[in-house]
Design a protein around this motif. Structure first.
Motif, PDB file in Angstrom:
ATOM      1  N   ARG A   1      43.702  29.572   2.774  1.00  0.00           N
ATOM      2  CA  ARG A   1      45.047  29.870   2.271  1.00  0.00           C
ATOM      3  C   ARG A   1      45.272  29.269   0.883  1.00  0.00           C
ATOM      4  NH1 ARG A   1      48.199  26.554   6.846  1.00  0.00           N
ATOM      5  NH2 ARG A   1      46.547  27.512   8.016  1.00  0.00           N
TER       6      ARG A   1
ATOM      7  N   ALA B   1      40.249  37.522   6.135  1.00  0.00           N
ATOM      8  CA  ALA B   1      39.997  36.281   6.890  1.00  0.00           C
ATOM      9  C   ALA B   1      41.253  35.422   6.911  1.00  0.00           C
ATOM     10  CB  ALA B   1      38.838  35.515   6.274  1.00  0.00           C
ATOM     11  N   ARG B   2      41.979  35.431   5.790  1.00  0.00           N
ATOM     12  CA  ARG B   2      43.215  34.647   5.716  1.00  0.00           C
ATOM     13  C   ARG B   2      44.254  35.186   6.698  1.00  0.00           C
ATOM     14  NH1 ARG B   2      45.044  35.301   0.194  1.00  0.00           N
ATOM     15  NH2 ARG B   2      43.366  34.023  -0.581  1.00  0.00           N
ATOM     16  N   ASP B   3      44.154  36.496   6.957  1.00  0.00           N
ATOM     17  CA  ASP B   3      45.079  37.115   7.916  1.00  0.00           C
ATOM     18  C   ASP B   3      44.660  36.868   9.365  1.00  0.00           C
ATOM     19  OD1 ASP B   3      46.482  38.035   5.834  1.00  0.00           O
ATOM     20  OD2 ASP B   3      45.880  40.129   6.009  1.00  0.00           O
ATOM     21  N   GLY B   4      43.548  36.149   9.538  1.00  0.00           N
ATOM     22  CA  GLY B   4      43.116  35.851  10.905  1.00  0.00           C
ATOM     23  C   GLY B   4      42.038  36.789  11.413  1.00  0.00           C
TER      24      GLY B   4
ATOM     25  N   ARG C   1      38.697  37.528  12.375  1.00  0.00           N
ATOM     26  CA  ARG C   1      37.512  36.710  12.628  1.00  0.00           C
ATOM     27  C   ARG C   1      36.242  37.372  12.112  1.00  0.00           C
ATOM     28  NH1 ARG C   1      39.300  35.592  18.768  1.00  0.00           N
ATOM     29  NH2 ARG C   1      39.567  37.808  18.565  1.00  0.00           N
TER      30      ARG C   1
ATOM     31  N   PHE D   1      35.789  36.684   8.426  1.00  0.00           N
ATOM     32  CA  PHE D   1      35.287  35.334   8.124  1.00  0.00           C
ATOM     33  C   PHE D   1      33.805  35.228   8.454  1.00  0.00           C
ATOM     34  CE2 PHE D   1      34.331  30.904   8.971  1.00  0.00           C
ATOM     35  CZ  PHE D   1      34.814  30.321   7.812  1.00  0.00           C
ATOM     36  N   ARG D   2      33.412  35.877   9.541  1.00  0.00           N
ATOM     37  CA  ARG D   2      31.982  35.823   9.891  1.00  0.00           C
ATOM     38  C   ARG D   2      31.150  36.510   8.804  1.00  0.00           C
ATOM     39  NH1 ARG D   2      28.390  35.056  14.188  1.00  0.00           N
ATOM     40  NH2 ARG D   2      29.983  34.313  15.605  1.00  0.00           N
TER      41      ARG D   2
ATOM     42  N   HIS E   1      37.283  27.580   6.104  1.00  0.00           N
ATOM     43  CA  HIS E   1      38.230  28.253   7.004  1.00  0.00           C
ATOM     44  C   HIS E   1      39.617  27.608   6.922  1.00  0.00           C
ATOM     45  CE1 HIS E   1      39.969  29.364  10.981  1.00  0.00           C
ATOM     46  NE2 HIS E   1      39.421  30.517  10.678  1.00  0.00           N
ATOM     47  N   ARG E   2      39.614  26.281   6.887  1.00  0.00           N
ATOM     48  CA  ARG E   2      40.897  25.572   6.825  1.00  0.00           C
ATOM     49  C   ARG E   2      41.615  25.807   5.495  1.00  0.00           C
ATOM     50  NH1 ARG E   2      39.138  19.671   9.232  1.00  0.00           N
ATOM     51  NH2 ARG E   2      39.192  20.237  11.414  1.00  0.00           N
TER      52      ARG E   2
ATOM     53  N   PHE F   1      31.799  25.278   6.127  1.00  0.00           N
ATOM     54  CA  PHE F   1      32.500  26.497   6.538  1.00  0.00           C
ATOM     55  C   PHE F   1      33.767  26.182   7.348  1.00  0.00           C
ATOM     56  CE2 PHE F   1      28.541  28.446   5.224  1.00  0.00           C
ATOM     57  CZ  PHE F   1      29.041  29.546   4.513  1.00  0.00           C
ATOM     58  N   VAL F   2      33.764  25.042   8.033  1.00  0.00           N
ATOM     59  CA  VAL F   2      35.022  24.627   8.689  1.00  0.00           C
ATOM     60  C   VAL F   2      36.078  24.367   7.611  1.00  0.00           C
ATOM     61  CG1 VAL F   2      36.127  22.766   9.985  1.00  0.00           C
ATOM     62  CG2 VAL F   2      33.976  23.707  10.789  1.00  0.00           C
TER      63      VAL F   2
ATOM     64  N   PHE G   1      30.768  34.212   6.000  1.00  0.00           N
ATOM     65  CA  PHE G   1      29.780  33.197   6.388  1.00  0.00           C
ATOM     66  C   PHE G   1      28.363  33.742   6.218  1.00  0.00           C
ATOM     67  CE2 PHE G   1      27.060  31.925  10.043  1.00  0.00           C
ATOM     68  CZ  PHE G   1      26.820  30.609   9.684  1.00  0.00           C
ATOM     69  N   GLU G   2      28.144  34.954   6.741  1.00  0.00           N
ATOM     70  CA  GLU G   2      26.788  35.519   6.677  1.00  0.00           C
ATOM     71  C   GLU G   2      26.375  35.804   5.237  1.00  0.00           C
ATOM     72  OE1 GLU G   2      27.201  38.801   9.320  1.00  0.00           O
ATOM     73  OE2 GLU G   2      26.956  37.560  11.125  1.00  0.00           O
TER      74      GLU G   2
END
Lengths: 251, 373
Positions: free
Chosen positions: A106, A57-60, A62, A65-66, A102-103, A98-99, A69-70
């Protein structure tokens, strides 16, 4: 020179003594449901898998990250609910958590478990929300809007009473100071061990126990004075002792 | 007897067990829709970047230096050799659907779709004229005519979007709403989240009347907020799901816009925005509204007075009534629940009450106190 906390503070119980390092954890093990109910345990932490997902997820990625989240959204939702009670903005807070995750991915260095770090983010988001809320006047219309769903539902009397008790208890929890409330929710409602709570709130274990002690005592006092909850205190024989209750149960 | 403090006392434990057993339903589809955009990106989240070790430190240092240099030269805008305006984004930008940025003072006309860093989506309905007041943390528009429909990602405790209209400020906490200027009145329909309508207070937090989800408010000489989920959803959600207009709305504005849609009249340099002319704009269709508070007060008071005998003794309750457009009312909710004879009595009295007719149905909750037979 080492002096026990109990000696320094005669009103504090012996289990706050720092020498009893894992006292609560032992109680949790022996008492089972009292501290850490088995059905309440978090999803088993697949450490490696979560770490890999975090890295991706840190590498982008998506999708990664989902998946995070799940996997963790249920835990976040439960903690948010237990911290704020039945409020309309729970979904907004979950989203904000979760925002923030995500931010801040890192900044997650893997020194703590991901779930521990996630709990810390969740607690911080809720506390920030409460602080912002306190600076905003609550209008009559807003207070009423939070009960819209309940008003349109017809429920049996027993269920209505139970809901009212829970709502009243959340109102009492909301009255105690942030630090004590967080520890109480994490320990008594979430079933987390003091050592993990110490990591989440970034405080010594002894501080966690002290906050828990005072949080419970404060809640007990408030329950005694509350019209809906005082009957439970009466029914359970006041706050005189666990030992008495245990004797009643054994009989 | 000394208590074992390592576990909660039985009374506390009893309540804790009830709270633990309580489940809170979450509409995950809605949370996901707010959290992720159509491409799976997190709304309002910065895309994570990969940096490691020394390279990361050097990269961060260079980026910081570059950002500082750009900020020194031009905090918001720079002009390149070709004379075209290039925008250096130093804060969340408000852009059109095609990515072109807007700046403070720009006037935007009907048919435009605007967005801000994935956190706010705004549609200007045909016939609308609005001016950009702020594009920063709070996107701020001044609505001169028409209506804007917005989908706003909530910020806990914040007001990410605000619209000044007819001397009032509509501040949006989130998430989906429509703000319209109709015959001098400000109409606010909220399908999700909530909005506050009050007096403009600079950049401060807006205080005033809250319009919660499922309500439609009208603010003018008199104000009312009426629950009407159907109408709120129709006004807001349908507008947001509509496709962008193929051509700009015809608006008599001087100078006439000649650019392709969305139509923007740039802000004049070194001068405040010109006062709005009075264009010949066809007013947007008036929303169908249910009964106002003024219309409801008298029949509800009469109803409350007549049902006192329906309970055998003093009894408090909150009733939910659904009043159809033709004025016929129906009891649809009770808290706590009534037994059958009481419910039949309440329904009988309700049938005798006449409510005014309206364009749409109205749902109203009313606290009542039964006085007993």
């Amino acid at each position: 020179m080492s002096v026990s906390t109990a000696a320094l503070h005669p009103t504090l119980p012996s289990w706050l003594d720092p020498r009893a390092a894992t006292n609560l954890d032992r109680v949790a093990t022996s008492d089972g449901d009292a501290i850490r109910p088995s059905h309440e345990r978090l999803t088993p932490e697949p450490t490696d898998d979560s770490a890999a997902l975090v890295a991706r997820a840190r590498d982008g990625d998506r999708g990664a990250f989902r998946k995070l989240f799940e996997r963790h959204r249920g835990d976040v939702a439960r903690l948010v609910y237990r911290m704020v009670g039945p409020r309309a903005e729970i979904e907004d807070l979950i989203q904000e958590v979760f925002v923030q995750v995500h931010r801040s991915l890192r900044d997650f260095r893997g020194e703590a478990r991901f779930s521990t770090w996630l709990h810390r983010v969740t607690v911080n988001v809720v506390l920030m929300h409460r602080r912002a809320e306190k600076s905003r006047p609550v209008l009559a219309e807003e207070m009423e809007s939070g009960t819209v769903e309940d008003l349109t539902t017809t429920m049996p009397d027993v269920e209505v009473e139970r809901r009212k008790r829970i709502t009243a208890f959340f109102a009492l929890i909301a009255e105690i100071a942030d630090k004590k409330r967080v520890v109480f929710v994490l320990h008594d409602l979430e079933g987390k061990a003091p050592s993990e709570i110490a990591e989440i709130v970034e405080a010594p274990i002894l501080t966690v126990r002290t906050r828990l002690f005072y949080a419970r005592r404060e809640l007990e006092e408030k329950m005694k004075a509350h019209p809906l909850l005082a009957s439970i205190v009466e029914r359970e024989g006041g706050f005189a002792g666990v030992a008495q209750a245990a004797r009643r149960e054994s009989k | 007897m000394e208590r074992d403090e390592s576990a909660p006392a039985p009374a506390l434990r009893a309540v804790i067990d009830e709270v633990r057993a309580e489940e809170h339903d979450v509409d995950w589809a809605r949370v996901e829709a707010k959290l992720f955009d159509e491409h799976g990106n997190v709304r309002g989240g910065r895309p994570p970047t990969v940096r490691s070790g020394r390279a990361a430190a050097i990269g961060a240092g260079l980026a910081l230096a570059a950002a500082f240099a750009i900020a020194l030269i031009s905090p918001t805008r720079a002009v390149d050799d070709s004379g075209k305006t290039a925008v250096t984004v130093t804060r969340p930008a408000l852009v059109q659907d095609d990515g072109r940025p807007l700046q403070v003072g720009d006037r935007v006309l009907g048919g435009a779709w605007l967005k801000s860093s994935g956190r706010i989506g705004i549609r200007l309905e045909p016939g609308t004229i609005a001016t950009v007041v702020d594009t920063g943390e709070r996107v701020h528009l001044a609505l001169e005519s028409g209506a804007v429909v917005a989908d706003v990602v909530p910020v806990p405790g914040g007001e990410p979007f605000a619209v000044d209209v007819a001397g009032k400020r509509v501040a949006v906490h989130g998430t989906r709403l429509r703000i319209a200027l109709v015959n001098g009145n400000v109409e606010v329909a909220v399908s999700e989240g909530s909005a506050v309508v009050g007096a403009p207070r600079g950049k401060g937090r807006t205080e005033g009347t809250i319009v919660p989800a499922g309500n439609v408010g009208s603010f003018g000489a008199t104000s009312s907020v009426v629950a009407n989920q159907e109408l709120a959803s129709h006004l807001v959600d349908d507008a947001l799901t509509a496709k962008p207009q193929p051509a700009p709305t015809t608006v008599a504005l001087s100078p006439a816009p000649t650019t392709t849609m969305p139509v923007i009249v740039p802000a004049p340099k070194h001068a405040p925005p010109a006062p709005a002319p009075h264009p010949e704009v066809a007013p947007p269709p008036a929303p169908k509204l249910g009964l106002t508070a003024d219309q409801l007060n008298a029949p509800l008071a009469s109803f409350a007075a007549k049902i006192g005998h329906c309970a055998p003794s003093v009894f408090e309750n909150t009733l939910t009534l659904d009043i159809a457009a033709d004025g016929k009312a129906e009891l649809v909710g009770e808290d706590p629940g009534l037994d059958s004879p009481m419910r039949a009595c309440v329904r009988g009295e309700l049938a005798r009450i006449t409510f005014p007719t309206a364009e749409a149905s109205t749902t109203v909750k009313r606290y009542v106190k039964f006085t007993g037979k």
